[in-house]
Design a protein around this motif. Structure first.
Motif, short mmCIF file in Angstrom:
data_model
loop_
_atom_site.label_atom_id
_atom_site.label_comp_id
_atom_site.label_asym_id
_atom_site.label_seq_id
_atom_site.Cartn_x
_atom_site.Cartn_y
_atom_site.Cartn_z
N TYR A 13 79.26 -16.33 -36.28
CA TYR A 13 78.33 -15.25 -35.83
C TYR A 13 77.64 -14.55 -37.17
O TYR A 13 76.15 -14.47 -37.21
CB TYR A 13 79.22 -13.90 -35.06
CG TYR A 13 78.45 -13.03 -34.84
CD1 TYR A 13 77.47 -13.15 -33.77
CD2 TYR A 13 78.45 -11.77 -35.49
CE1 TYR A 13 76.69 -11.81 -33.35
CE2 TYR A 13 77.83 -10.52 -35.05
CZ TYR A 13 76.94 -10.56 -33.87
OH TYR A 13 76.32 -9.66 -33.65
N CYS A 33 62.06 -10.17 -31.81
CA CYS A 33 63.65 -10.78 -31.96
C CYS A 33 63.98 -10.86 -30.47
O CYS A 33 63.79 -9.85 -29.64
CB CYS A 33 64.51 -9.97 -32.55
SG CYS A 33 66.20 -10.63 -32.47
N THR A 34 64.51 -12.10 -30.16
CA THR A 34 64.73 -12.39 -28.53
C THR A 34 66.31 -12.78 -28.49
O THR A 34 66.60 -13.65 -29.06
CB THR A 34 64.09 -13.35 -28.09
OG1 THR A 34 62.44 -12.83 -27.97
CG2 THR A 34 64.38 -13.59 -26.35
N LEU A 35 67.35 -11.98 -27.77
CA LEU A 35 68.32 -12.35 -27.39
C LEU A 35 68.66 -12.91 -25.99
O LEU A 35 68.35 -12.18 -24.99
CB LEU A 35 69.41 -10.99 -27.65
CG LEU A 35 70.95 -11.21 -27.50
CD1 LEU A 35 71.43 -12.23 -28.53
CD2 LEU A 35 71.75 -9.98 -27.75
N ASP A 36 69.10 -14.27 -26.05
CA ASP A 36 69.24 -15.03 -24.46
C ASP A 36 70.51 -15.39 -24.64
O ASP A 36 71.11 -15.85 -25.31
CB ASP A 36 68.10 -16.09 -24.66
CG ASP A 36 67.94 -16.59 -23.36
OD1 ASP A 36 68.95 -16.65 -22.50
OD2 ASP A 36 66.80 -17.06 -22.94
N MET A 37 71.22 -14.97 -23.35
CA MET A 37 72.79 -15.59 -23.25
C MET A 37 72.66 -15.58 -21.80
O MET A 37 72.08 -15.20 -20.88
CB MET A 37 73.73 -14.10 -23.69
CG MET A 37 73.62 -13.02 -22.48
SD MET A 37 74.63 -11.57 -23.32
CE MET A 37 73.99 -11.20 -24.72
N GLN A 52 66.96 -10.10 -23.65
CA GLN A 52 66.90 -8.71 -24.31
C GLN A 52 65.83 -9.14 -25.45
O GLN A 52 65.86 -9.96 -26.49
CB GLN A 52 67.97 -8.09 -24.87
CG GLN A 52 67.58 -6.54 -25.13
CD GLN A 52 69.02 -6.07 -25.31
OE1 GLN A 52 69.84 -6.35 -25.92
NE2 GLN A 52 69.02 -4.56 -24.78
N SER A 53 64.56 -8.52 -25.46
CA SER A 53 63.56 -9.10 -26.47
C SER A 53 63.31 -7.68 -27.23
O SER A 53 62.95 -6.71 -26.41
CB SER A 53 62.32 -9.57 -25.97
OG SER A 53 62.63 -10.76 -25.38
#
Length: 354
Positions: A13, A33-37, A52-53
């Motif tokens: 991480y 910044c894009t968080l994709d899960m 979440q961008s």
């Protein structure tokens, strides 16, 4: 695009964050910044993709966008009783859709193309059938996607196949989201068609549609005036309060905020903080003009249209007696069902004799 498996631990991480920082994804001046899960819930057999961008603009504002899409890879698994039932229901709906489509083509053949679509509700019926056909075609397209045929959780844990598997799951989530829009549009069209059918059964049931129809010319003139004033206030709020108020930092947010103010959203303190002179002027001018003047004009237009329709109904009631709408529904069903039975039954008997 960077991928991370939470099972890899804290060291992986930290390394991922360091790599993202080196790539410039955390630039606070201008960056995204894009968080994709994707999360799996084994209790309900559902996947959830959560995106979440974070975006930074030139004025220094940060905007956060959230998007969630859920999907189930077992919906086409006919070995499970629940999904087999759903599959049978879809096949039944496809058969019914084909019947309705053939009936529409037969009416076009009997009446002619343009004469058929001049009838009330014909265009709505064809739009509904077309959208429904698109929905079932999309079911077939989605069913052919690789995750529905050979998905394995081991593919996500394998470093070599993780990226391709994850991207395929994202494609499934995106396709099902688009399919959901088609289904929502179809339900909207069906509900509008239902309102149209019910309003035609009795004059009292079509009161709202008749009032809107009578008031349509006045509504058009009112909407032109309303739109011009709304554009003026939207542009004023954008240039006056946008740099200091994040909820008015672009034109779309200003339009949304203007309509939310009509619903009672008080933003006096926020815009006064940005500009203590123009803020109160904008706030009170908006509510006096829109909330006290234009809304009352809108209600007056409705009331004038209602008076006209009510007079027409009273005049019509003195000359003719309308049947109960429930009775009309049963009469239409009886005529349609018995008529089709006699028509197709006689055809079957005729060919049986031959």
């Amino acid at each position: 695009t960077l991928f991370f498996d939470p099972m890899e631990g804290q060291a992986a991480y930290d390394a991922l964050l360091k790599k993202m920082q080196d790539l410039g994804l955390f630039d606070m001046l201008l960056g995204t910044c894009t968080l994709d899960m994707i999360v799996y819930n084994a209790n309900v057999e559902m996947f959830l993709q959560y995106v979440q961008s974070f975006a930074f603009d030139f004025s220094g504002h940060i905007q956060m966008f959230n998007d969630a899409r859920s999907f189930n890879l077992n919906v086409f698994n006919t070995s499970v009783g629940k999904y087999l039932t759903f599959y049978i229901m879809r096949v039944t709906c496809v058969v019914m859709l084909m019947i309705f489509l053939l009936l529409e083509f037969r009416r076009m053949w009997d009446l002619g193309f343009f004469a058929h679509f001049r009838q009330q509700g014909a265009v709505t019926d064809m739009v509904s059938i077309s959208v429904s056909l698109g929905v079932f075609i999309s079911y077939w397209i989605v069913e052919q996607m690789p995750p529905f045929k050979n998905f394995k959780f081991e593919s996500l844990q394998n470093v070599n196949t993780r990226a391709d598997t994850y991207v395929s799951l994202c494609d499934v989530a995106r396709s099902l989201q688009i399919q959901g829009l088609f289904i929502a549009l179809n339900l909207l069209v069906v509900s509008l068609r239902t309102v149209s059918l019910v309003s035609g059964l009795h004059s009292n049931l079509g009161l709202i549609l008749n009032v809107i129809g009578v008031s349509a010319p006045n509504f058009a003139a009112f909407m032109v005036l309303f739109g011009m004033l709304q554009i003026g206030f939207v542009l004023t709020s954008f240039f006056a309060f946008g740099p200091g108020y994040s909820e008015m930092s672009d034109i779309g947010l200003c339009i949304y905020k203007s309509f939310s103010m009509l619903s009672g959203d008080m933003i006096f303190a926020d815009i006064s903080r940005v500009d203590n002179i123009l803020g109160p002027i904008y706030f009170f001018s908006f509510y006096i003009l829109f909330y006290l003047v234009l809304i009352n004009i809108f209600v007056t237009l409705l009331m004038s249209g209602y008076d006209i329709v009510d007079y027409q109904l009273q005049k019509k009631g003195q000359n003719e007696i309308e049947k109960n709408p429930i009775v009309l529904i049963f009469e239409e069903l009886k005529a349609d069902v018995i008529g089709n039975i006699l028509r197709y039954g006689s055809t079957v008997i005729k060919y049986a004799r031959i």
